[in-house]
Write a protein that holds these residues in place. Structure first.
Motif, PDB file in Angstrom:
ATOM      1  N   SER A  94      -3.615   9.889   5.947  1.00 17.92           N
ATOM      2  CA  SER A  94      -3.235   9.927   4.532  1.00 17.92           C
ATOM      3  C   SER A  94      -3.287   8.502   3.973  1.00 17.92           C
ATOM      4  O   SER A  94      -3.401   7.524   4.722  1.00 17.92           O
ATOM      5  CB  SER A  94      -1.829  10.490   4.368  1.00 17.92           C
ATOM      6  N   LEU A  95      -3.152   8.385   2.665  1.00 22.80           N
ATOM      7  CA  LEU A  95      -3.200   7.069   2.037  1.00 22.80           C
ATOM      8  C   LEU A  95      -2.039   6.199   2.503  1.00 22.80           C
ATOM      9  O   LEU A  95      -2.210   5.013   2.805  1.00 22.80           O
ATOM     10  CB  LEU A  95      -3.190   7.206   0.516  1.00 22.80           C
ATOM     11  N   GLU A  96      -0.841   6.773   2.574  1.00 20.71           N
ATOM     12  CA  GLU A  96       0.293   5.977   3.022  1.00 20.71           C
ATOM     13  C   GLU A  96       0.152   5.568   4.484  1.00 20.71           C
ATOM     14  O   GLU A  96       0.559   4.471   4.877  1.00 20.71           O
ATOM     15  CB  GLU A  96       1.606   6.737   2.778  1.00 20.71           C
ATOM     16  N   GLN A  97      -0.471   6.413   5.296  1.00 16.62           N
ATOM     17  CA  GLN A  97      -0.707   6.057   6.697  1.00 16.62           C
ATOM     18  C   GLN A  97      -1.745   4.946   6.813  1.00 16.62           C
ATOM     19  O   GLN A  97      -1.628   4.057   7.672  1.00 16.62           O
ATOM     20  CB  GLN A  97      -1.161   7.287   7.482  1.00 16.62           C
ATOM     21  N   ASN A  98      -2.767   4.987   5.947  1.00 16.26           N
ATOM     22  CA  ASN A  98      -3.763   3.923   5.930  1.00 16.26           C
ATOM     23  C   ASN A  98      -3.110   2.579   5.638  1.00 16.26           C
ATOM     24  O   ASN A  98      -3.407   1.568   6.289  1.00 16.26           O
ATOM     25  CB  ASN A  98      -4.837   4.215   4.875  1.00 16.26           C
ATOM     26  N   ILE A  99      -2.225   2.554   4.649  1.00 12.77           N
ATOM     27  CA  ILE A  99      -1.575   1.299   4.259  1.00 12.77           C
ATOM     28  C   ILE A  99      -0.614   0.835   5.340  1.00 12.77           C
ATOM     29  O   ILE A  99      -0.490  -0.366   5.630  1.00 12.77           O
ATOM     30  CB  ILE A  99      -0.853   1.469   2.909  1.00 12.77           C
ATOM     31  N   ALA A 100       0.073   1.797   5.977  1.00 14.84           N
ATOM     32  CA  ALA A 100       1.092   1.458   6.981  1.00 14.84           C
ATOM     33  C   ALA A 100       0.496   1.008   8.306  1.00 14.84           C
ATOM     34  O   ALA A 100       1.169   0.324   9.091  1.00 14.84           O
ATOM     35  CB  ALA A 100       2.008   2.658   7.213  1.00 14.84           C
ATOM     36  N   PHE A 101      -0.758   1.361   8.569  1.00 17.18           N
ATOM     37  CA  PHE A 101      -1.353   1.139   9.883  1.00 17.18           C
ATOM     38  C   PHE A 101      -1.274  -0.330  10.317  1.00 17.18           C
ATOM     39  O   PHE A 101      -0.830  -0.661  11.423  1.00 17.18           O
ATOM     40  CB  PHE A 101      -2.805   1.615   9.884  1.00 17.18           C
ATOM     41  N   GLY A 102      -1.719  -1.217   9.454  1.00 16.64           N
ATOM     42  CA  GLY A 102      -1.707  -2.635   9.799  1.00 16.64           C
ATOM     43  C   GLY A 102      -0.306  -3.178   9.960  1.00 16.64           C
ATOM     44  O   GLY A 102      -0.051  -4.039  10.810  1.00 16.64           O
ATOM     45  N   LEU A 103       0.623  -2.692   9.144  1.00 17.01           N
ATOM     46  CA  LEU A 103       2.003  -3.151   9.225  1.00 17.01           C
ATOM     47  C   LEU A 103       2.646  -2.737  10.549  1.00 17.01           C
ATOM     48  O   LEU A 103       3.419  -3.489  11.141  1.00 17.01           O
ATOM     49  CB  LEU A 103       2.807  -2.584   8.047  1.00 17.01           C
ATOM     50  N   TRP A 108       6.206  -4.383  12.088  1.00 20.07           N
ATOM     51  CA  TRP A 108       7.190  -4.227  11.021  1.00 20.07           C
ATOM     52  C   TRP A 108       8.104  -3.038  11.345  1.00 20.07           C
ATOM     53  O   TRP A 108       7.649  -1.979  11.801  1.00 20.07           O
ATOM     54  CB  TRP A 108       6.494  -3.979   9.687  1.00 20.07           C
ATOM     55  N   ALA A 109       9.384  -3.173  11.090  1.00 20.14           N
ATOM     56  CA  ALA A 109      10.337  -2.080  11.275  1.00 20.14           C
ATOM     57  C   ALA A 109      10.003  -0.931  10.323  1.00 20.14           C
ATOM     58  O   ALA A 109       9.441  -1.142   9.242  1.00 20.14           O
ATOM     59  CB  ALA A 109      11.757  -2.570  11.022  1.00 20.14           C
ATOM     60  N   LYS A 110      10.382   0.279  10.719  1.00 22.41           N
ATOM     61  CA  LYS A 110       9.997   1.477   9.966  1.00 22.41           C
ATOM     62  C   LYS A 110      10.473   1.425   8.513  1.00 22.41           C
ATOM     63  O   LYS A 110       9.705   1.704   7.585  1.00 22.41           O
ATOM     64  CB  LYS A 110      10.537   2.725  10.645  1.00 22.41           C
ATOM     65  N   ALA A 111      11.723   1.070   8.291  1.00 21.47           N
ATOM     66  CA  ALA A 111      12.271   1.058   6.933  1.00 21.47           C
ATOM     67  C   ALA A 111      11.541   0.026   6.065  1.00 21.47           C
ATOM     68  O   ALA A 111      11.192   0.297   4.908  1.00 21.47           O
ATOM     69  CB  ALA A 111      13.765   0.762   6.970  1.00 21.47           C
ATOM     70  N   LYS A 112      11.306  -1.159   6.633  1.00 26.53           N
ATOM     71  CA  LYS A 112      10.590  -2.204   5.894  1.00 26.53           C
ATOM     72  C   LYS A 112       9.158  -1.773   5.612  1.00 26.53           C
ATOM     73  O   LYS A 112       8.619  -2.012   4.522  1.00 26.53           O
ATOM     74  CB  LYS A 112      10.596  -3.509   6.707  1.00 26.53           C
ATOM     75  N   ARG A 113       8.560  -1.099   6.596  1.00 26.73           N
ATOM     76  CA  ARG A 113       7.181  -0.624   6.451  1.00 26.73           C
ATOM     77  C   ARG A 113       7.084   0.406   5.331  1.00 26.73           C
ATOM     78  O   ARG A 113       6.190   0.335   4.482  1.00 26.73           O
ATOM     79  CB  ARG A 113       6.726  -0.039   7.780  1.00 26.73           C
ATOM     80  N   GLN A 114       8.005   1.353   5.321  1.00 29.15           N
ATOM     81  CA  GLN A 114       7.979   2.400   4.298  1.00 29.15           C
ATOM     82  C   GLN A 114       8.188   1.826   2.906  1.00 29.15           C
ATOM     83  O   GLN A 114       7.541   2.248   1.945  1.00 29.15           O
ATOM     84  CB  GLN A 114       9.051   3.446   4.610  1.00 29.15           C
ATOM     85  N   ALA A 115       9.079   0.865   2.794  1.00 23.30           N
ATOM     86  CA  ALA A 115       9.330   0.234   1.496  1.00 23.30           C
ATOM     87  C   ALA A 115       8.092  -0.503   1.002  1.00 23.30           C
ATOM     88  O   ALA A 115       7.750  -0.459  -0.192  1.00 23.30           O
ATOM     89  CB  ALA A 115      10.515  -0.723   1.608  1.00 23.30           C
ATOM     90  N   ARG A 116       7.415  -1.191   1.931  1.00 24.32           N
ATOM     91  CA  ARG A 116       6.215  -1.942   1.540  1.00 24.32           C
ATOM     92  C   ARG A 116       5.091  -0.999   1.134  1.00 24.32           C
ATOM     93  O   ARG A 116       4.371  -1.262   0.163  1.00 24.32           O
ATOM     94  CB  ARG A 116       5.768  -2.828   2.702  1.00 24.32           C
ATOM     95  N   VAL A 117       4.915   0.122   1.843  1.00 21.30           N
ATOM     96  CA  VAL A 117       3.886   1.103   1.492  1.00 21.30           C
ATOM     97  C   VAL A 117       4.155   1.653   0.093  1.00 21.30           C
ATOM     98  O   VAL A 117       3.242   1.749  -0.740  1.00 21.30           O
ATOM     99  CB  VAL A 117       3.842   2.241   2.529  1.00 21.30           C
TER     100      VAL A 117
END
Length: 357
Positions: A94-103, A108-117
């Motif tokens: 998904s688009l959010e998974q694409n953005i999160a992949f590099g993080l 990056w911690a999950k909460a920080k990663r989700q906020a950044r996405v």
């Protein structure tokens, strides 16, 4: 490196076997700058971008990022990210998974990663599409996600390798505005590679024109267009008329010239060594027709006419020379001049640039 400089390229050369792609290239890119590498195919601009990214190594010379030498570092240890022409999105994510992949790879911690996405999706106006896959998007939307993914890890420099070339004309023009706005909003240094002069003029703070593996000129869009330093730059950026000229005398950056049109006047010069043969550059839109003709005035005959909406382009023959003349259609149904008509033409001294041979 002085404060405020994001990238420094110093005396960089690149050989591929016996072929020299770049020859002693040096320049600096300022922090928070939109800097464009512009030139024809084969000029070395993509090779240069790949060396900043770490995908190629210089044959000689150095590359620094905010004062730290990076030429020997692998790509993953440089604080830069690259947006490719092909977008390179993962089709099964998904688009959010694409953005999160590099993080996620960066730890990056999950909460920080989700906020950044979420922040990145909002930045590129794609929050409502988070669960979709790339194949459910238009070309422009995929480009936005590629940008969001590249910006997510907070790189110091974002490298863009002809990212708009796969889009159609209307979308490409719209994405120019979005890309420039994105750079201003994030404050990240953008290094943009293109062969499209309009893109470079429209978006850049400064442009580096490359030709035959060497820097031809670096300057603002206005500098590059209005004050070309040589014939290569004048010819590559926009349309121009080149006319043979004779330099009668030089006085600093001004040259007294005699042209093949039978006119003699003073014009700005670049790279002229002394009296003798030179080339005169005159942009088509700097030549006035009929009531707009002023300064150095002469007559010619219309040989062709092309209506292009905002402008009408004419080929006008005079003294055995054909000049390209562009007239802005400032009024609806403005008068156009028929083929075969004799017209008055004119240009001002300050519209001419005299270039060395």
């Amino acid at each position: 490196m002085r404060r405020g400089e994001a990238v420094e390229v110093f005396n960089v050369s690149k050989m591929f076997g016996t072929y020299q792609a770049l020859d002693q290239v040096s320049f600096t890119i300022k922090e928070n700058e939109f800097f464009t590498l512009l030139g024809p195919s084969g000029c070395g601009k993509t090779t240069l971008l790949r060396m900043i990214a770490g995908f190629e190594r210089p044959s000689e010379g150095s590359i620094s990022l905010f004062g730290a030498e990076i030429a020997s570092l692998p790509p993953h240890k440089r604080h830069v990210n690259t947006v490719f022409q092909s977008y390179a999105l993962f089709p099964h994510m998904s688009l959010e998974q694409n953005i999160a992949f590099g993080l996620e790879n960066l730890g990056w911690a999950k909460a920080k990663r989700q906020a950044r996405v979420a922040e990145m999706l909002e930045l590129v106006h794609m929050s409502d599409f988070a669960k979709r896959r790339p194949d459910q998007l238009s070309g422009g939307q995929r480009q936005r996600i590629a940008l969001a993914r590249a910006l997510a890890p907070e790189p110091q420099v974002l490298l863009l390798d002809e990212p708009l070339s796969a889009l159609d004309l209307k979308l490409r023009q719209a994405m120019r505005d979005e890309l420039r706005a994105l750079q201003r909003k994030t404050g990240i240094t953008f290094v943009f590679v293109t062969h499209d002069q309009d893109e470079a003029l429209d978006m850049s703070d400064r442009i580096c024109v490359l030709g035959q593996g060497q820097i031809q000129q670096i300057g603002t869009p206005s500098d590059i267009y209005e004050e070309p330093q040589n014939r290569f730059v004048a010819d590559f950026i926009g349309a121009t008329n080149f006319l043979e000229a004779e330099v009668v005398s030089l006085n600093g950056d001004q040259a007294q010239i005699r042209t093949a049109l039978g006119l003699e006047f003073t014009a700005a010069q670049k790279g002229v060594q002394g009296p003798g043969a030179a080339t005169m550059s005159l942009r088509p839109e700097k030549i006035g027709l009929e009531e707009q003709a002023s300064g150095n005035v002469f007559t010619g005959t219309i040989r062709s006419r092309n209506y292009m909406g905002g402008f009408t382009h004419y080929a006008v023959e005079t003294a055995g020379i054909t000049l390209q003349v562009s007239r802005r259609n400032a009024l609806s149904h403005a008068e156009s001049y028929d083929i075969g008509r004799e017209v008055k033409l004119g240009f001002r001294d300050e519209s001419v640039r005299v270039l060395g041979q």
